[in-house]
Design a protein around this motif. Structure first.
Motif, PDB file in Angstrom:
ATOM      1  N   VAL A   1       0.866  -1.177   0.000  1.00  0.00           N
ATOM      2  CA  VAL A   1       0.000   0.000   0.000  1.00  0.00           C
ATOM      3  C   VAL A   1       0.905   1.230   0.000  1.00  0.00           C
ATOM      4  O   VAL A   1       1.737   1.395   0.896  1.00  0.00           O
ATOM      5  N   ARG A   2       0.744   2.053  -1.010  1.00  0.00           N
ATOM      6  CA  ARG A   2       1.562   3.251  -1.140  1.00  0.00           C
ATOM      7  C   ARG A   2       0.766   4.477  -0.690  1.00  0.00           C
ATOM      8  O   ARG A   2      -0.446   4.546  -0.874  1.00  0.00           O
ATOM      9  N   PHE A   3       1.491   5.425  -0.116  1.00  0.00           N
ATOM     10  CA  PHE A   3       0.832   6.647   0.339  1.00  0.00           C
ATOM     11  C   PHE A   3       1.630   7.864  -0.105  1.00  0.00           C
ATOM     12  O   PHE A   3       2.846   7.833  -0.258  1.00  0.00           O
ATOM     13  N   TYR A   4       0.886   8.946  -0.343  1.00  0.00           N
ATOM     14  CA  TYR A   4       1.470  10.231  -0.696  1.00  0.00           C
ATOM     15  C   TYR A   4       0.757  11.283   0.139  1.00  0.00           C
ATOM     16  O   TYR A   4      -0.479  11.333   0.174  1.00  0.00           O
ATOM     17  N   ALA A   5       1.521  12.107   0.825  1.00  0.00           N
ATOM     18  CA  ALA A   5       0.935  13.135   1.681  1.00  0.00           C
ATOM     19  C   ALA A   5       1.683  14.449   1.466  1.00  0.00           C
ATOM     20  O   ALA A   5       2.913  14.480   1.500  1.00  0.00           O
ATOM     21  N   GLU A   6       0.928  15.492   1.241  1.00  0.00           N
ATOM     22  CA  GLU A   6       1.531  16.805   0.994  1.00  0.00           C
ATOM     23  C   GLU A   6       0.766  17.863   1.777  1.00  0.00           C
ATOM     24  O   GLU A   6      -0.461  17.957   1.679  1.00  0.00           O
ATOM     25  N   VAL A   7       1.487  18.649   2.555  1.00  0.00           N
ATOM     26  CA  VAL A   7       0.862  19.716   3.329  1.00  0.00           C
ATOM     27  C   VAL A   7       0.377  20.796   2.368  1.00  0.00           C
ATOM     28  O   VAL A   7       1.177  21.431   1.673  1.00  0.00           O
ATOM     29  N   LYS A   8      -0.923  21.003   2.325  1.00  0.00           N
ATOM     30  CA  LYS A   8      -1.487  21.996   1.411  1.00  0.00           C
ATOM     31  C   LYS A   8      -1.562  23.384   2.046  1.00  0.00           C
ATOM     32  O   LYS A   8      -1.379  24.398   1.372  1.00  0.00           O
ATOM     33  N   ASN A   9      -1.858  23.439   3.334  1.00  0.00           N
ATOM     34  CA  ASN A   9      -1.923  24.718   4.041  1.00  0.00           C
ATOM     35  C   ASN A   9      -0.604  24.937   4.786  1.00  0.00           C
ATOM     36  O   ASN A   9      -0.426  24.508   5.921  1.00  0.00           O
ATOM     37  N   VAL A  10       0.326  25.615   4.112  1.00  0.00           N
ATOM     38  CA  VAL A  10       1.667  25.814   4.659  1.00  0.00           C
ATOM     39  C   VAL A  10       1.625  26.904   5.730  1.00  0.00           C
ATOM     40  O   VAL A  10       1.017  27.965   5.533  1.00  0.00           O
ATOM     41  N   ASP A  11       2.274  26.638   6.855  1.00  0.00           N
ATOM     42  CA  ASP A  11       2.341  27.633   7.923  1.00  0.00           C
ATOM     43  C   ASP A  11       3.101  28.867   7.446  1.00  0.00           C
ATOM     44  O   ASP A  11       4.049  28.774   6.671  1.00  0.00           O
ATOM     45  N   GLU A  12       2.697  30.024   7.934  1.00  0.00           N
ATOM     46  CA  GLU A  12       3.293  31.274   7.468  1.00  0.00           C
ATOM     47  C   GLU A  12       4.781  31.390   7.783  1.00  0.00           C
ATOM     48  O   GLU A  12       5.496  32.149   7.109  1.00  0.00           O
ATOM     49  N   HIS A  13       5.270  30.638   8.745  1.00  0.00           N
ATOM     50  CA  HIS A  13       6.677  30.735   9.119  1.00  0.00           C
ATOM     51  C   HIS A  13       7.527  29.594   8.560  1.00  0.00           C
ATOM     52  O   HIS A  13       8.721  29.524   8.844  1.00  0.00           O
ATOM     53  N   ASP A  14       6.934  28.711   7.766  1.00  0.00           N
ATOM     54  CA  ASP A  14       7.688  27.646   7.093  1.00  0.00           C
ATOM     55  C   ASP A  14       8.062  28.105   5.690  1.00  0.00           C
ATOM     56  O   ASP A  14       7.272  28.766   5.011  1.00  0.00           O
ATOM     57  N   GLU A  15       9.267  27.718   5.264  1.00  0.00           N
ATOM     58  CA  GLU A  15       9.688  28.107   3.926  1.00  0.00           C
ATOM     59  C   GLU A  15       8.931  27.347   2.840  1.00  0.00           C
ATOM     60  O   GLU A  15       8.828  27.804   1.699  1.00  0.00           O
ATOM     61  N   SER A  16       8.399  26.173   3.170  1.00  0.00           N
ATOM     62  CA  SER A  16       7.610  25.387   2.226  1.00  0.00           C
ATOM     63  C   SER A  16       6.831  24.334   2.995  1.00  0.00           C
ATOM     64  O   SER A  16       7.049  24.114   4.185  1.00  0.00           O
ATOM     65  N   GLY A  17       5.918  23.650   2.277  1.00  0.00           N
ATOM     66  CA  GLY A  17       5.199  22.542   2.876  1.00  0.00           C
ATOM     67  C   GLY A  17       6.015  21.267   2.811  1.00  0.00           C
ATOM     68  O   GLY A  17       7.011  21.171   2.081  1.00  0.00           O
ATOM     69  N   ARG A  18       5.591  20.261   3.539  1.00  0.00           N
ATOM     70  CA  ARG A  18       6.280  18.976   3.544  1.00  0.00           C
ATOM     71  C   ARG A  18       5.576  17.996   2.604  1.00  0.00           C
ATOM     72  O   ARG A  18       4.366  18.053   2.420  1.00  0.00           O
ATOM     73  N   VAL A  19       6.376  17.077   2.066  1.00  0.00           N
ATOM     74  CA  VAL A  19       5.860  16.011   1.218  1.00  0.00           C
ATOM     75  C   VAL A  19       6.383  14.682   1.752  1.00  0.00           C
ATOM     76  O   VAL A  19       7.593  14.535   2.004  1.00  0.00           O
ATOM     77  N   TYR A  20       5.484  13.726   1.948  1.00  0.00           N
ATOM     78  CA  TYR A  20       5.838  12.384   2.410  1.00  0.00           C
ATOM     79  C   TYR A  20       5.449  11.379   1.335  1.00  0.00           C
ATOM     80  O   TYR A  20       4.398  11.496   0.701  1.00  0.00           O
ATOM     81  N   LEU A  21       6.298  10.381   1.153  1.00  0.00           N
ATOM     82  CA  LEU A  21       6.039   9.344   0.166  1.00  0.00           C
ATOM     83  C   LEU A  21       6.591   8.029   0.681  1.00  0.00           C
ATOM     84  O   LEU A  21       7.723   7.966   1.169  1.00  0.00           O
ATOM     85  N   GLY A  22       5.813   6.947   0.605  1.00  0.00           N
ATOM     86  CA  GLY A  22       6.301   5.666   1.090  1.00  0.00           C
ATOM     87  C   GLY A  22       5.321   4.553   0.833  1.00  0.00           C
ATOM     88  O   GLY A  22       4.309   4.727   0.139  1.00  0.00           O
ATOM     89  N   CYS A  23       5.630   3.398   1.396  1.00  0.00           N
ATOM     90  CA  CYS A  23       4.732   2.260   1.264  1.00  0.00           C
ATOM     91  C   CYS A  23       4.879   1.354   2.468  1.00  0.00           C
ATOM     92  O   CYS A  23       5.895   1.373   3.162  1.00  0.00           O
TER      93      CYS A  23
END
Length: 266
Positions: A203-225
């Motif tokens: 089972v593979r999963f993909y997760a991406e933070v869509k609502n990035v916090d104002e003090h983060d330079e970018s959102g996070r992306v997770y990928l795995g199985c």
């Protein structure tokens, strides 16, 4: 579990897997030392940055801790550190309870902490630490950062603030009736940010933070199985013939793989 299905699909290669019981394979070339599934975005268990108004923004990953499950206090004597602690709910016996305790703050002699505005969401504690100058100092003001913040490498590091419970970012537990339960740390991610797809035996999963916090330079992306495996010589049933349910809560992705019509549920 809030979502379910038995769909199949393809995702990009290069994700990390885990056997059942929890026995992950060797990990090479990981993006961040705090989580083998993190593929992009801010690294590290903790990050401290100075804001334009000279306050500090502190981000701490505490996966599994509810939004109302964290405590914090300022050192009343020196007023240099913020102590924080939290624990995961005791109701989920499959994962066990995790407890966290740590601190962050000032490394200078000229300032004191005057207040803390803390918010816990999706397994991430964020604090705005206000400070005031109490005496003149020739040296630049500093803040304390643990040595393992924001690093990458080929070896994973233990969470510096974990005092009890599982250390790894993933755990797999067999369920009655040939079912499987997985929990994967994805701090910062909510359920709406997750996609889960299956093929024959993983089972593979993909997760991406869509609502990035104002003090983060970018959102996070997770990928795995997560991988369905067995110590016996009997062939495993295809995952595509089973029911897959998943949910993301407090920065932890929970996946249940169970025979159809099974009563296994979160």
């Amino acid at each position: 579990m809030s979502k379910s299905g038995s769909s199949s699909g393809n995702m990009s290669q290069g994700s990390s897997g885990s056997d059942v019981p929890n026995n992950p394979p060797p990990i090479q070339g990981i993006y961040a030392t705090n989580n083998q599934f993190l593929k992009a975005g801010p690294k590290g268990f903790i990050h401290v940055k100075v804001l334009e108004n000279d306050n500090l923004h502190v981000r701490v990953d505490l996966p599994g801790v509810p939004d109302d499950g964290v405590r914090h206090r300022v050192d009343a004597v020196r007023k240099k550190l913020v102590f924080f602690s939290g624990e995961t709910p005791a109701g989920n016996q499959r994962e066990g309870v995790r407890e966290y305790s740590g601190s962050a703050g000032l490394g200078c002699d000229c300032c004191e902490i005057t207040g803390v505005d803390a918010k816990m969401k999706d397994g991430v504690l964020r604090m705005i630490v206000s400070r005031v100058k109490v005496k003149d100092h020739d040296k630049k003001c500093t803040h304390t950062v643990p040595p393992n913040a924001g690093k990458s490498g080929r070896l994973l590091e233990d969470h510096p603030f974990l005092v009890k419970g599982r250390k790894g970012a993933v755990v797999g537990v067999p369920l009655p009736g040939d079912g499987l339960y997985f929990a994967v740390d994805i701090p910062g991610v909510c359920c709406d940010d997750v996609e889960v797809l299956a093929n024959e035996h993983e089972v593979r999963f993909y997760a991406e933070v869509k609502n990035v916090d104002e003090h983060d330079e970018s959102g996070r992306v997770y990928l795995g199985c997560v991988i369905s495996c067995s110590s016996s010589s009997d062939p495993l049933p295809s995952i595509l013939t089973q029911t897959i349910a998943y949910d993301a809560e407090f920065g932890v992705l929970k996946i249940v793989i169970a025979p159809r019509n099974s009563t296994n549920s979160e």
